[in-house]
Design an enzyme around this catalytic site. Structure first.
Site, mmCIF file in Angstrom:
data_model
loop_
_atom_site.group_PDB
_atom_site.id
_atom_site.type_symbol
_atom_site.label_atom_id
_atom_site.label_comp_id
_atom_site.label_asym_id
_atom_site.label_seq_id
_atom_site.Cartn_x
_atom_site.Cartn_y
_atom_site.Cartn_z
ATOM 1 N N ARG A 1 0.766 -1.356 -0.037
ATOM 2 C CA ARG A 1 -0.149 -0.051 -0.012
ATOM 3 C C ARG A 1 0.822 1.296 -0.015
ATOM 4 O O ARG A 1 0.337 2.550 0.053
ATOM 5 C CB ARG A 1 -0.911 -0.077 1.178
ATOM 6 C CG ARG A 1 -2.261 -1.038 1.036
ATOM 7 C CD ARG A 1 -3.254 -0.931 2.066
ATOM 8 N NE ARG A 1 -3.035 -0.077 2.891
ATOM 9 C CZ ARG A 1 -3.018 0.184 4.332
ATOM 10 N NH1 ARG A 1 -2.952 -1.013 5.004
ATOM 11 N NH2 ARG A 1 -3.053 1.033 5.086
ATOM 12 N N ASN A 2 2.141 1.076 -0.083
ATOM 13 C CA ASN A 2 3.277 2.355 -0.161
ATOM 14 C C ASN A 2 2.826 3.004 -1.457
ATOM 15 O O ASN A 2 2.740 2.206 -2.471
ATOM 16 C CB ASN A 2 4.409 2.017 -0.020
ATOM 17 C CG ASN A 2 5.224 3.313 0.378
ATOM 18 O OD1 ASN A 2 5.452 3.843 -0.452
ATOM 19 N ND2 ASN A 2 5.620 3.339 1.372
ATOM 20 N N ALA A 3 2.559 4.248 -1.672
ATOM 21 C CA ALA A 3 2.222 5.152 -2.754
ATOM 22 C C ALA A 3 3.659 5.285 -3.780
ATOM 23 O O ALA A 3 3.463 5.751 -4.746
ATOM 24 C CB ALA A 3 1.425 6.160 -2.423
ATOM 25 N N PHE A 4 4.548 5.056 -3.061
ATOM 26 C CA PHE A 4 5.928 5.566 -3.912
ATOM 27 C C PHE A 4 6.051 4.866 -5.333
ATOM 28 O O PHE A 4 6.210 5.708 -6.312
ATOM 29 C CB PHE A 4 7.098 5.274 -3.229
ATOM 30 C CG PHE A 4 8.348 5.751 -3.859
ATOM 31 C CD1 PHE A 4 8.892 6.971 -3.924
ATOM 32 C CD2 PHE A 4 9.211 4.622 -4.655
ATOM 33 C CE1 PHE A 4 9.910 7.318 -4.526
ATOM 34 C CE2 PHE A 4 10.202 5.166 -5.373
ATOM 35 C CZ PHE A 4 10.622 6.722 -5.415
ATOM 36 N N THR B 1 5.075 8.862 1.464
ATOM 37 C CA THR B 1 4.285 7.731 0.570
ATOM 38 C C THR B 1 3.646 6.609 1.246
ATOM 39 O O THR B 1 3.174 5.797 0.955
ATOM 40 C CB THR B 1 5.324 7.263 -0.622
ATOM 41 O OG1 THR B 1 6.348 6.531 0.028
ATOM 42 C CG2 THR B 1 5.585 8.485 -1.483
#
Length: 157
Positions: free
Chosen positions: A37-40, A137
């Site tokens: 789920r990290n947006a990076f 992120t």
């Protein structure tokens, strides 16, 4: 003590993205921003109009677009993954990294804790390099994906 990763780097890099240290999930996967789920990585794919499926593709995406990636911390003690949970920290030699990568024009901190650790343990601000703190992120930082992507995109241009 937990150990971070080596940098994703290229001598032609113009931007350096700095995180704090890998999350528990990233350490398990041995990948930067490995939490699902990290947006990076989705932000990078959206910005560059790509669909990176493998970690190798993500690595080359950054290198191919003049972006280096590393963490402020080389090793650390931390309970869990939250930035507030660090107890013992050892910084990477970012002064040497910036001196060796003379084309870097901008350092983007992935979250306030990354910037705070840099300020406390590195504090090297050479002329000609802009330092910008961006929203984390991490899925723990609750700003919407679209807002994170918009802010990151402004600085990646």
């Amino acid at each position: 003590m937990l150990n971070g990763f080596p940098p994703i780097e290229d001598q032609e890099a113009k931007i350096l993205v700095l995180g704090t240290g890998p999350s528990v999930r990233s350490l398990q996967k041995q990948q930067y921003y490995g939490h699902e789920r990290n947006a990076f990585w989705p932000i990078m794919d959206q910005f560059f109009g790509t669909k990176s499926e493998t970690y190798e593709q993500k690595w080359y995406l950054l290198q191919g677009h003049g972006i280096a990636l590393w963490d402020v911390l080389s090793s650390f003690d931390r309970k869990g993954s939250l930035d507030s949970a660090y107890s013992i920290v050892v910084p990477n030699d970012l002064k040497a990294f910036l001196q060796e990568h003379g084309k870097i024009q901008k350092v983007l901190f992935n979250g306030k804790q990354s910037e705070a650790f840099y300020k406390k343990y590195v504090a090297f601000y050479p002329e000609g390099i802009t330092f910008v703190t961006l929203p984390s992120t991490s899925p723990a930082y609750t700003l919407s994906f679209s807002e994170k992507a918009r802010i990151w995109s402004e600085q990646l241009r």
